[in-house]
Design an enzyme around this catalytic site. Structure first.
Site, short mmCIF file in Angstrom:
data_model
loop_
_atom_site.label_atom_id
_atom_site.label_comp_id
_atom_site.label_asym_id
_atom_site.label_seq_id
_atom_site.Cartn_x
_atom_site.Cartn_y
_atom_site.Cartn_z
N ASN A 14 -43.16 -11.77 -10.58
CA ASN A 14 -43.38 -10.32 -10.67
C ASN A 14 -44.00 -9.93 -12.01
O ASN A 14 -44.82 -9.02 -12.10
CB ASN A 14 -42.06 -9.58 -10.45
CG ASN A 14 -41.74 -9.42 -8.97
OD1 ASN A 14 -42.43 -8.69 -8.26
ND2 ASN A 14 -40.74 -10.14 -8.50
N HIS A 109 -35.78 -5.12 -6.42
CA HIS A 109 -34.70 -5.79 -5.69
C HIS A 109 -35.23 -6.26 -4.33
O HIS A 109 -35.92 -5.50 -3.64
CB HIS A 109 -33.52 -4.82 -5.49
CG HIS A 109 -32.37 -5.48 -4.82
ND1 HIS A 109 -31.52 -6.34 -5.48
CD2 HIS A 109 -31.96 -5.46 -3.52
CE1 HIS A 109 -30.63 -6.80 -4.63
NE2 HIS A 109 -30.88 -6.29 -3.43
N VAL A 144 -24.56 -1.04 -9.79
CA VAL A 144 -25.50 -2.16 -9.59
C VAL A 144 -26.39 -1.91 -8.36
O VAL A 144 -25.88 -1.67 -7.26
CB VAL A 144 -24.74 -3.50 -9.43
CG1 VAL A 144 -25.70 -4.64 -9.11
CG2 VAL A 144 -23.97 -3.82 -10.70
C1 GAR Z 1 -37.40 -11.43 -7.21
O1 GAR Z 1 -37.31 -11.70 -5.83
C2 GAR Z 1 -36.62 -10.17 -7.55
O2 GAR Z 1 -36.69 -9.19 -6.56
C3 GAR Z 1 -35.23 -10.74 -7.65
O3 GAR Z 1 -35.40 -11.95 -8.35
C4 GAR Z 1 -36.67 -12.51 -8.03
C5 GAR Z 1 -37.40 -12.84 -9.30
O4 GAR Z 1 -38.57 -13.53 -9.03
N1 GAR Z 1 -34.37 -9.85 -8.38
C6 GAR Z 1 -33.10 -9.68 -8.05
O5 GAR Z 1 -32.55 -10.26 -7.14
C7 GAR Z 1 -32.36 -8.67 -8.92
N2 GAR Z 1 -31.09 -8.37 -8.37
P1 GAR Z 1 -39.69 -13.68 -10.15
O6 GAR Z 1 -39.00 -14.22 -11.39
O7 GAR Z 1 -40.67 -14.67 -9.57
O8 GAR Z 1 -40.31 -12.33 -10.38
#
Ligand code: GAR
Length: 201
Positions: A14, A109, A144
């Site tokens: 992201n 999320h 949260v």
């Molecule tokens: C993503 O899927 C994001 O939505 C999730 O972690 C991943 C990070 O991926 N976040 C959560 O679950 C927060 N509660 P990335 O490091 O490749 O962006």
């Protein structure tokens, strides 16, 4: 120009989506630093590729969460940060921290909140048998994954989906949604009434 700090814990896909959109001129903001709470986060290499300074603060280096968060707050203030993006930042931040940046922290999320908050949201959606899930960008509040929702997008769940295939399909949508939501916040094209984020053209 707004100054945006991006917090990561791992892969950083992201983060990469944001940095790429910024490079393309879609997002106009300064990024004084990327913060990781893990020294081994792959996202740190992505930040380096885009020549953005990085900071690593691991909670275990501090004697308490309060001290850890104070160190982060000092960095944010020193760099005059306006907006924080939690882009796969896997630590729950305290109410005190959130209050000192109230309305200026956004999070991505991997589910259609308020369904499946917390961890392993993709697996839980699959196990539950919902036909659609998705992703959400929201303002961070003390609850949260519970703050006002800026944008959401849906992802269908197919009969032959695995946790991995579903996670990847959601992630592809996240990479579009997060830069789009950040653009709205940077350009202040919203107002919040109660829980509702009204978007302006
Ligand atoms: C993503 O899927 C994001 O939505 C999730 O972690 C991943 C990070 O991926 N976040 C959560 O679950 C927060 N509660 P990335 O490091 O490749 O962006």
């Amino acid at each position: 120009m707004k100054r945006v700090a991006i917090f990561i814990s791992g892969r950083g896909s992201n983060l990469e989506a944001i940095l790429e959109k910024r490079k393309q001129g879609y997002l106009e903001c300064e990024i004084p630093f990327i913060l990781s709470n893990r020294i081994d986060a792959r996202g740190l290499q992505i930040a380096a590729q885009y020549k953005i300074p990085t900071e690593v603060l691991e909670q275990k280096e501090f004697s308490s969460r309060t001290e850890f968060e104070e160190a982060i707050l000092t960095l944010l203030k020193k760099n005059n940060v306006d907006i924080i993006v939690l882009a796969g930042f896997m630590l729950v931040i305290s109410k005190t921290f959130i209050e000192s940046f109230a309305g200026h922290i956004i999070n991505i999320h991997p589910a259609l909140l308020p369904s499946f908050p917390g961890l392993s949201s993709q697996k839980r959606a699959l196990d539950y048998g919902v036909k659609f899930t998705g992703c959400t960008v929201h303002f961070v509040s003390a609850e949260v994954d519970g703050g006002p929702i800026i944008l959401q997008d849906i992802v269908p769940i197919f009969d032959d989906d695995t946790e991995e295939s579903l996670t990847l399909r959601i992630l592809a949508k996240e990479h579009i949604l997060l830069p789009e939501a950040l653009k709205i916040v940077i350009e202040e094209r919203f107002n919040i009434v109660g829980r509702k984020v009204n978007l302006h053209p």
